[in-house]
Design a protein around this motif. Structure first.
Motif, PDB file in Angstrom:
ATOM      1  N   LEU A 162       0.841  -1.199   0.000  1.00 14.95           N
ATOM      2  CA  LEU A 162       0.000   0.000   0.000  1.00 14.95           C
ATOM      3  C   LEU A 162       0.873   1.245   0.000  1.00 14.95           C
ATOM      4  O   LEU A 162       1.897   1.293   0.691  1.00 14.95           O
ATOM      5  CB  LEU A 162      -0.880   0.028   1.255  1.00 14.95           C
ATOM      6  CG  LEU A 162      -1.934  -1.059   1.421  1.00 14.95           C
ATOM      7  CD1 LEU A 162      -2.736  -0.798   2.697  1.00 14.95           C
ATOM      8  CD2 LEU A 162      -2.877  -1.087   0.233  1.00 14.95           C
ATOM      9  N   ARG A 163       0.455   2.216  -0.803  1.00 15.53           N
ATOM     10  CA  ARG A 163       1.080   3.545  -0.762  1.00 15.53           C
ATOM     11  C   ARG A 163      -0.033   4.532  -0.463  1.00 15.53           C
ATOM     12  O   ARG A 163      -1.189   4.268  -0.784  1.00 15.53           O
ATOM     13  CB  ARG A 163       1.660   3.897  -2.130  1.00 15.53           C
ATOM     14  CG  ARG A 163       2.904   3.138  -2.500  1.00 15.53           C
ATOM     15  CD  ARG A 163       3.369   3.542  -3.897  1.00 15.53           C
ATOM     16  NE  ARG A 163       2.443   3.130  -4.951  1.00 15.53           N
ATOM     17  CZ  ARG A 163       1.843   3.951  -5.794  1.00 15.53           C
ATOM     18  NH1 ARG A 163       2.037   5.250  -5.722  1.00 15.53           N
ATOM     19  NH2 ARG A 163       1.048   3.485  -6.731  1.00 15.53           N
ATOM     20  N   PRO A 164       0.294   5.670   0.126  1.00 12.61           N
ATOM     21  CA  PRO A 164      -0.772   6.641   0.358  1.00 12.61           C
ATOM     22  C   PRO A 164      -1.362   7.133  -0.961  1.00 12.61           C
ATOM     23  O   PRO A 164      -0.650   7.262  -1.949  1.00 12.61           O
ATOM     24  CB  PRO A 164      -0.055   7.800   1.078  1.00 12.61           C
ATOM     25  CG  PRO A 164       1.288   7.301   1.437  1.00 12.61           C
ATOM     26  CD  PRO A 164       1.608   6.131   0.585  1.00 12.61           C
ATOM     27  N   GLY A 165      -2.660   7.352  -0.987  1.00 12.21           N
ATOM     28  CA  GLY A 165      -3.310   7.896  -2.187  1.00 12.21           C
ATOM     29  C   GLY A 165      -4.478   8.750  -1.736  1.00 12.21           C
ATOM     30  O   GLY A 165      -5.068   8.491  -0.680  1.00 12.21           O
ATOM     31  N   ASP A 180      -0.618  -1.682  -4.846  1.00 11.62           N
ATOM     32  CA  ASP A 180       0.193  -2.213  -5.949  1.00 11.62           C
ATOM     33  C   ASP A 180       0.335  -3.713  -5.766  1.00 11.62           C
ATOM     34  O   ASP A 180       0.318  -4.214  -4.647  1.00 11.62           O
ATOM     35  CB  ASP A 180       1.608  -1.623  -5.932  1.00 11.62           C
ATOM     36  CG  ASP A 180       1.615  -0.108  -6.071  1.00 11.62           C
ATOM     37  OD1 ASP A 180       0.621   0.438  -6.586  1.00 11.62           O
ATOM     38  OD2 ASP A 180       2.621   0.510  -5.670  1.00 11.62           O
ATOM     39  N   CYS A 181       0.494  -4.421  -6.871  1.00  7.24           N
ATOM     40  CA  CYS A 181       0.824  -5.847  -6.716  1.00  7.24           C
ATOM     41  C   CYS A 181       2.143  -6.118  -7.420  1.00  7.24           C
ATOM     42  O   CYS A 181       2.531  -5.397  -8.347  1.00  7.24           O
ATOM     43  CB  CYS A 181      -0.304  -6.737  -7.229  1.00  7.24           C
ATOM     44  SG  CYS A 181      -0.348  -6.965  -8.973  1.00  7.24           S
ATOM     45  N   SER A 182       2.847  -7.143  -6.961  1.00  3.81           N
ATOM     46  CA  SER A 182       4.154  -7.440  -7.552  1.00  3.81           C
ATOM     47  C   SER A 182       3.958  -7.748  -9.038  1.00  3.81           C
ATOM     48  O   SER A 182       2.992  -8.399  -9.418  1.00  3.81           O
ATOM     49  CB  SER A 182       4.800  -8.634  -6.840  1.00  3.81           C
ATOM     50  OG  SER A 182       3.886  -9.716  -6.822  1.00  3.81           O
ATOM     51  N   CYS A 183       4.868  -7.243  -9.858  1.00  4.70           N
ATOM     52  CA  CYS A 183       4.702  -7.352 -11.317  1.00  4.70           C
ATOM     53  C   CYS A 183       4.633  -8.821 -11.744  1.00  4.70           C
ATOM     54  O   CYS A 183       5.485  -9.635 -11.386  1.00  4.70           O
ATOM     55  CB  CYS A 183       5.845  -6.651 -12.033  1.00  4.70           C
ATOM     56  SG  CYS A 183       5.706  -6.780 -13.815  1.00  4.70           S
ATOM     57  N   LEU A 184       3.601  -9.119 -12.522  1.00  6.45           N
ATOM     58  CA  LEU A 184       3.365 -10.512 -12.895  1.00  6.45           C
ATOM     59  C   LEU A 184       4.233 -10.940 -14.065  1.00  6.45           C
ATOM     60  O   LEU A 184       4.420 -12.114 -14.326  1.00  6.45           O
ATOM     61  CB  LEU A 184       1.892 -10.679 -13.292  1.00  6.45           C
ATOM     62  CG  LEU A 184       0.950 -10.309 -12.166  1.00  6.45           C
ATOM     63  CD1 LEU A 184      -0.361  -9.813 -12.717  1.00  6.45           C
ATOM     64  CD2 LEU A 184       0.753 -11.501 -11.262  1.00  6.45           C
ATOM     65  N   ILE A 185       4.756  -9.951 -14.761  1.00  6.74           N
ATOM     66  CA  ILE A 185       5.574 -10.271 -15.929  1.00  6.74           C
ATOM     67  C   ILE A 185       6.971 -10.691 -15.465  1.00  6.74           C
ATOM     68  O   ILE A 185       7.516 -11.692 -15.915  1.00  6.74           O
ATOM     69  CB  ILE A 185       5.669  -9.046 -16.886  1.00  6.74           C
ATOM     70  CG1 ILE A 185       4.289  -8.426 -17.118  1.00  6.74           C
ATOM     71  CG2 ILE A 185       6.400  -9.403 -18.178  1.00  6.74           C
ATOM     72  CD1 ILE A 185       3.406  -9.058 -18.115  1.00  6.74           C
ATOM     73  N   CYS A 203      -5.030  -0.868  -7.836  1.00  9.03           N
ATOM     74  CA  CYS A 203      -6.347  -0.706  -7.244  1.00  9.03           C
ATOM     75  C   CYS A 203      -6.336   0.345  -6.139  1.00  9.03           C
ATOM     76  O   CYS A 203      -5.762   0.122  -5.075  1.00  9.03           O
ATOM     77  CB  CYS A 203      -6.737  -2.068  -6.682  1.00  9.03           C
ATOM     78  SG  CYS A 203      -8.306  -2.079  -5.892  1.00  9.03           S
ATOM     79  N   PRO A 204      -6.980   1.484  -6.381  1.00 12.71           N
ATOM     80  CA  PRO A 204      -7.106   2.451  -5.302  1.00 12.71           C
ATOM     81  C   PRO A 204      -8.097   1.958  -4.254  1.00 12.71           C
ATOM     82  O   PRO A 204      -9.075   1.283  -4.596  1.00 12.71           O
ATOM     83  CB  PRO A 204      -7.633   3.709  -5.993  1.00 12.71           C
ATOM     84  CG  PRO A 204      -8.125   3.287  -7.321  1.00 12.71           C
ATOM     85  CD  PRO A 204      -7.607   1.923  -7.621  1.00 12.71           C
ATOM     86  N   CYS A 205      -7.837   2.284  -3.003  1.00 12.63           N
ATOM     87  CA  CYS A 205      -8.714   1.785  -1.935  1.00 12.63           C
ATOM     88  C   CYS A 205      -8.531   2.620  -0.665  1.00 12.63           C
ATOM     89  O   CYS A 205      -7.735   3.561  -0.662  1.00 12.63           O
ATOM     90  CB  CYS A 205      -8.400   0.317  -1.644  1.00 12.63           C
ATOM     91  SG  CYS A 205      -6.656   0.027  -1.297  1.00 12.63           S
TER      92      CYS A 205
END
Ligand code: PHE
Length: 335
Positions: free
Chosen positions: A238-241, A253-258, A276-278
């Motif tokens: 999570l980062r502040p948004g 954020d999720c770890s890059c799937l590529i 995904c903002p939340c």
């Protein structure tokens, strides 16, 4: 000669009756009536006959020719009628196989897992009042956050919703607390269109309201959801948004799937993808929809379904998704 003619008529009748294909009937017609037919052979014999015989047999040959022609014509009619009767217009026309749209598939995958976690699925209007799209979400008139979500203002005083967060308000008004809901749907914004922006796109909203809901609950639900959607274990951070209707607000954020977090062009070498903002629902939002913020709290998230469908199918141009170009969409023929 009379016997010969009778024999000819008899065998012609049998042969014509036995034919089943139109092409065979055409061949038979030239065999029976053409230049090398038995009939024309008999006709050439006429010239060696007496005038009397010529007349008698000439008539017989012509009658025979006429009879054979009639039989062939009747057979033609019969074959054509049969073809017509055999045409079954209830049989499916071959148009190739259709498939679900990539966004529909992504939406179904997300709602499937949320349903298992006890979320109800809500559908809300695409045409909304400013109240549901902004005010009730703690974005009052003249708030600068409205700038980021410019949309289409309609003649009837309504607008096209800019996000599915409108359904947080509908859900709270209709069902009160506690509640777990998700709401997939189409959203609209005044965007300059390019490969990653379109004026029409899909989101799915999620909202949980209960007693003592924590950020830990939010992280757990998001992680479960993403593991299921990507069919592998993903890391989240999570980062502040900032979003006026949540406090605190986050970008998840999720770890890059590529590249599995190692760093690649897709994740701009950060190892993370903004997905995904939340955040935790702002007390003002609860209050405005009639829920006591001292008793209840909760979290909400808004996931970009169009974005998700693009990532899952490695689609690098958003315009493909709304173009209706079946040749391009067919490539994602995932059943
Ligand atoms: N509705 C926000 C958007 O479209 C996303 C969001 C949803 C943020 C829920 C926080 C909580 O940008």
């Amino acid at each position: 000669m009379k016997e010969e003619l009778l024999e000819l008529l008899k065998s012609a009748r049998i042969e014509i009756e036995g034919v089943i294909k139109e092409a065979d009937l055409l061949n038979l017609k030239s065999k029976l009536l053409g230049k090398n037919s038995k009939l024309s052979e008999l006709m050439t014999e006429l010239k060696n006959m007496s005038l009397e015989d010529k007349r008698a047999f000439g008539k017989m040959i012509n009658d025979l020719k006429y009879d054979i022609e009639q039989m062939i014509q009747a057979k033609f009619n019969k074959l054509n009628a049969k073809d017509f009767l055999e045409f079954d217009n209830t049989l499916p026309v071959e148009l190739g196989n259709g498939s679900l749209h990539p966004v529909t598939i992504a939406s179904k995958e997300v709602t499937d897992i949320l349903k298992q976690m006890g979320f109800i699925i809500l559908d809300g209007p695409e045409m909304e009042s400013e109240y549901y799209n902004f005010e009730a979400l703690n974005i009052p008139k003249n708030h600068p956050a409205r700038d980021m979500q410019d949309t289409f203002y309609l003649d009837n005083g309504l607008i096209l919703r800019t996000h599915t967060s409108t359904n947080q308000v509908h859900g709270m008004e209709k069902y009160g607390a506690p509640i777990r809901l998700c709401a997939p749907g189409r959203c609209f914004r005044n965007e300059n269109i390019d490969h990653s922006h379109d004026n029409t796109f899909f989101q799915i909203e999620g909202m949980v309201i209960d007693k003592d809901v924590s950020i830990g609950n939010l992280i757990y639900v998001m992680k479960e959801l993403l593991n299921h959607v990507f069919k592998k274990e993903v890391d989240v951070r999570l980062r502040p948004g900032f979003f006026p209707f949540v406090e605190p607000g986050f970008e998840l954020d999720c770890s890059c799937l590529i590249c599995n977090g190692k760093g690649c062009p897709t994740c701009k070498n950060t190892g993370w993808i903004e997905l995904c903002p939340c955040g935790m629902i702002h007390p003002n939002v609860l209050k405005m929809s009639g829920i006591n913020p001292d008793e209840y709290n909760g979290f909400a998230f808004g996931m970009g379904l169009t974005r998700l469908a693009m990532m899952k199918n490695k689609i690098n141009d958003i315009r493909v998704l709304n173009s209706g170009d079946l040749r391009k969409l067919e490539r994602f023929n995932i059943k």
